[in-house]
Design a protein around this motif. Structure first.
Motif, PDB file in Angstrom:
ATOM      1  N   VAL A 154       0.414  13.305 -38.598  1.00 29.30           N
ATOM      2  CA  VAL A 154       0.819  13.832 -37.374  1.00 29.30           C
ATOM      3  C   VAL A 154       2.179  14.373 -37.462  1.00 29.30           C
ATOM      4  O   VAL A 154       2.596  15.251 -36.880  1.00 29.30           O
ATOM      5  N   ASP A 155       3.104  13.660 -38.085  1.00 32.17           N
ATOM      6  CA  ASP A 155       4.532  14.221 -38.656  1.00 32.17           C
ATOM      7  C   ASP A 155       4.437  15.536 -39.167  1.00 32.17           C
ATOM      8  O   ASP A 155       5.195  16.425 -39.000  1.00 32.17           O
ATOM      9  N   ILE A 156       3.504  15.650 -40.169  1.00 26.64           N
ATOM     10  CA  ILE A 156       3.362  17.108 -40.646  1.00 26.64           C
ATOM     11  C   ILE A 156       3.094  18.251 -39.797  1.00 26.64           C
ATOM     12  O   ILE A 156       3.542  19.269 -39.747  1.00 26.64           O
ATOM     13  N   ILE A 157       1.974  17.949 -38.858  1.00 30.78           N
ATOM     14  CA  ILE A 157       1.609  18.681 -37.768  1.00 30.78           C
ATOM     15  C   ILE A 157       2.812  19.158 -36.728  1.00 30.78           C
ATOM     16  O   ILE A 157       3.011  20.236 -36.500  1.00 30.78           O
ATOM     17  N   GLU A 158       3.502  18.072 -36.491  1.00 31.73           N
ATOM     18  CA  GLU A 158       4.827  18.236 -35.469  1.00 31.73           C
ATOM     19  C   GLU A 158       5.832  19.256 -36.158  1.00 31.73           C
ATOM     20  O   GLU A 158       6.592  19.753 -35.721  1.00 31.73           O
TER      21      GLU A 158
END
Length: 280
Positions: A154-158
């Motif tokens: 999720v951090d990567i997507i953000e």
């Protein structure tokens, strides 16, 4: 961190609206009476109603009282964001499938926007995305939990959303973080995460090549996402469609899970709860 009483009251109303216990146009009892029915103080209730008003969940009109707004036409990202924060609420398969379908379309779009912006602005890739994917790969090798890996994904997507420079996309990503984390955790229970990361690395490497055709790259990524999440689609189709309030967000001894329980009041015998009709 424990939620304040106003937050608990607001969560209860958000859950009752989402589960259909409260419908658009339903009128709430006067403030004093409603506080007594909920067994809460008026100040806390007033603060909760103010929060609900800001997210267009309820609307107060002089002379008409407080009425419930339409969940489909009036409420937005802030309502959803608060909805995802209620652990006592099972969201139901319908919402989870809708969320998965949207995210599967939004992520390739974000990839394209980010790459277009980078090429348009002449920005040299700083390797941040690749470093994040590689760090996640190392975490897989170390046997980290699916919960930890999901948070890293999720951090990567953000980070990707941030790279687009699109404030609306970023705000949408922030509001949907909890449901995306929930879906990603379940997905990682169903797939080979290491294999997924190998593909992610290949996409990042292709994206760093200025000669790469963007539309072809995005189409490849979209097809991959659809294939990747098919096991999750199958799982969510087996989940009950309708949301369900498992226990009350309002932490008193009454465990309120329906609007009828509210209207019955704190002193009503249990057998009479089903006989009480909502206010029209």
């Amino acid at each position: 961190m424990a939620k304040t009483l106003p937050d608990q009251i607001a969560d209860l109303f958000i859950a009752l609206i989402f589960t259909g216990e409260l419908k658009a146009g339903d009128k709430l009892p006067p403030e004093r009476q409603l506080a007594e029915l909920l067994s809460v103080d008026r100040t806390s209730l007033r603060m909760a109603l103010r929060t609900l008003g800001r997210m267009n969940a309820v609307n107060s009109v002089q002379g008409s009282g407080i009425r419930v707004c339409n969940i489909h036409t009036d409420m937005g990202l802030d309502f959803l964001d608060n909805l995802y924060r209620i652990p006592e609420l099972e969201l139901g398969g319908r919402l989870l499938l809708a969320g998965l379908e949207l995210f599967n379309r939004a992520i390739p779009t974000a990839v394209k926007l980010a790459l277009e912006k980078r090429r348009r602005d002449g920005i040299t890739d700083d390797g941040r995305m690749l470093e994040m994917v590689q760090a996640m790969y190392q975490s897989v090798e170390q046997g980290r939990s699916t919960q930890e890996l999901a948070r890293m994904e999720v951090d990567i997507i953000e980070a990707l959303m941030e790279a687009t420079g699109n404030q609306v996309l970023q705000a949408s990503a922030n509001s949907s973080r909890r449901i995306r984390t929930l879906l990603t955790e379940k997905l990682f229970e169903l797939i080979d995460v290491k294999q997924h990361l190998t593909f992610q690395v290949s996409i990042v490497m292709k994206a760093r090549q200025a000669s790469e055709d963007l539309d072809e790259l995005i189409n490849e990524y979209l097809q991959y996402i659809e294939q990747l999440t098919e096991p999750l689609y199958e799982h969510l189709r087996s989940v009950p469609e309708e949301p369900r309030l498992v226990s009350s967000p309002l932490k008193n001894d009454r465990n309120i899970r329906s609007w009828q329980q509210v209207l019955a009041g704190p002193d009503a015998p249990l057998e009479s709860v089903q006989l009480v009709k909502p206010i029209s």
